[in-house]
Design a protein around this motif. Structure first.
Motif, PDB file in Angstrom:
ATOM      1  N   ALA A  52      21.743  44.477  42.199  1.00  0.00           N
ATOM      2  CA  ALA A  52      23.091  43.883  41.678  1.00  0.00           C
ATOM      3  C   ALA A  52      24.080  43.555  42.785  1.00  0.00           C
ATOM      4  O   ALA A  52      24.669  42.623  42.799  1.00  0.00           O
ATOM      5  N   ASP A  56      24.962  39.706  43.618  1.00  0.00           N
ATOM      6  CA  ASP A  56      25.946  39.716  43.089  1.00  0.00           C
ATOM      7  C   ASP A  56      26.028  39.318  41.184  1.00  0.00           C
ATOM      8  O   ASP A  56      26.569  38.517  40.937  1.00  0.00           O
ATOM      9  N   GLN A  57      25.296  40.465  40.642  1.00  0.00           N
ATOM     10  CA  GLN A  57      24.944  40.210  39.180  1.00  0.00           C
ATOM     11  C   GLN A  57      26.032  41.181  38.538  1.00  0.00           C
ATOM     12  O   GLN A  57      26.466  42.243  39.127  1.00  0.00           O
ATOM     13  N   PHE A  58      26.130  40.973  37.066  1.00  0.00           N
ATOM     14  CA  PHE A  58      26.957  41.764  36.371  1.00  0.00           C
ATOM     15  C   PHE A  58      25.930  42.935  35.914  1.00  0.00           C
ATOM     16  O   PHE A  58      24.826  42.790  35.764  1.00  0.00           O
ATOM     17  N   GLY A  74      30.659  44.921  34.633  1.00  0.00           N
ATOM     18  CA  GLY A  74      31.259  44.039  35.489  1.00  0.00           C
ATOM     19  C   GLY A  74      30.598  43.973  36.972  1.00  0.00           C
ATOM     20  O   GLY A  74      29.363  44.219  36.936  1.00  0.00           O
ATOM     21  N   LYS A  75      30.943  43.452  37.902  1.00  0.00           N
ATOM     22  CA  LYS A  75      30.325  43.227  39.093  1.00  0.00           C
ATOM     23  C   LYS A  75      30.872  44.455  40.198  1.00  0.00           C
ATOM     24  O   LYS A  75      31.772  44.848  40.150  1.00  0.00           O
ATOM     25  N   HIS A  77      31.921  45.415  43.408  1.00  0.00           N
ATOM     26  CA  HIS A  77      32.772  44.916  44.462  1.00  0.00           C
ATOM     27  C   HIS A  77      32.358  45.633  45.871  1.00  0.00           C
ATOM     28  O   HIS A  77      32.362  44.977  46.863  1.00  0.00           O
ATOM     29  N   ILE A  88      34.052  48.885  40.723  1.00  0.00           N
ATOM     30  CA  ILE A  88      33.505  47.674  40.103  1.00  0.00           C
ATOM     31  C   ILE A  88      34.624  46.921  39.500  1.00  0.00           C
ATOM     32  O   ILE A  88      35.549  47.587  38.694  1.00  0.00           O
ATOM     33  N   ASP A  90      35.622  44.636  36.252  1.00  0.00           N
ATOM     34  CA  ASP A  90      35.144  44.149  35.018  1.00  0.00           C
ATOM     35  C   ASP A  90      35.606  42.641  34.702  1.00  0.00           C
ATOM     36  O   ASP A  90      36.289  42.004  35.590  1.00  0.00           O
ATOM     37  N   HIS A  91      35.400  42.173  33.348  1.00  0.00           N
ATOM     38  CA  HIS A  91      35.922  40.939  33.120  1.00  0.00           C
ATOM     39  C   HIS A  91      37.300  40.579  32.950  1.00  0.00           C
ATOM     40  O   HIS A  91      37.727  39.575  33.205  1.00  0.00           O
ATOM     41  N   LEU A 108      21.109  45.856  34.567  1.00  0.00           N
ATOM     42  CA  LEU A 108      21.498  44.486  34.832  1.00  0.00           C
ATOM     43  C   LEU A 108      21.800  43.696  33.444  1.00  0.00           C
ATOM     44  O   LEU A 108      21.214  43.754  32.349  1.00  0.00           O
TER      45      LEU A 108
END
Length: 109
Positions: A52, A56-58, A74-75, A77, A88, A90-91, A108
């Motif tokens: 991840a 750079d995956q959610f 989320g991703k 950071h 992390i 989030d959206h 994932l």
């Protein structure tokens, strides 16, 4: 069949302190116990975490907080090595700082 008022009829004979203790006791029954993670699951989570970060995956992270399990999507950071926390986003662009020891599962999305 007896149709009574259940708990309501007993409340009038109880002290407020007793009622509070009973309500706290009911709340405690709803708490989740922290589950132990075995080595295979830790290894799988580590691989998922590395993938991840690299691509750079959610991710969907389940973590233990305030005696319950919560989910964050989320991703990743930032990985703070000193504090042992994942940052992390989030959206909704909100930052979550999750301790590594509190993480129960990473997947994932």
């Amino acid at each position: 069949m007896i149709r009574d008022r259940g708990r309501i009829k007993w409340v009038s004979m109880m002290l407020p302190e007793h009622i509070k203790l009973l309500r706290d006791w009911v709340k405690e029954d709803q708490y989740d116990e922290r589950k132990e993670i075995d080595e295979q699951q830790l290894e799988l989570m580590n691989m998922t975490l590395s993938e991840a970060i690299e691509f750079d995956q959610f991710v969907t992270i389940t973590h233990y907080r305030n005696r319950n399990y919560e989910i964050v999507i989320g991703k990743i950071h930032y990985w703070d090595e000193m504090a042992q926390r994942l940052h992390i986003i989030d959206h909704f662009e909100e930052v979550h700082r999750i301790p590594i020891s509190a993480i129960a599962d990473i997947r994932l999305t």
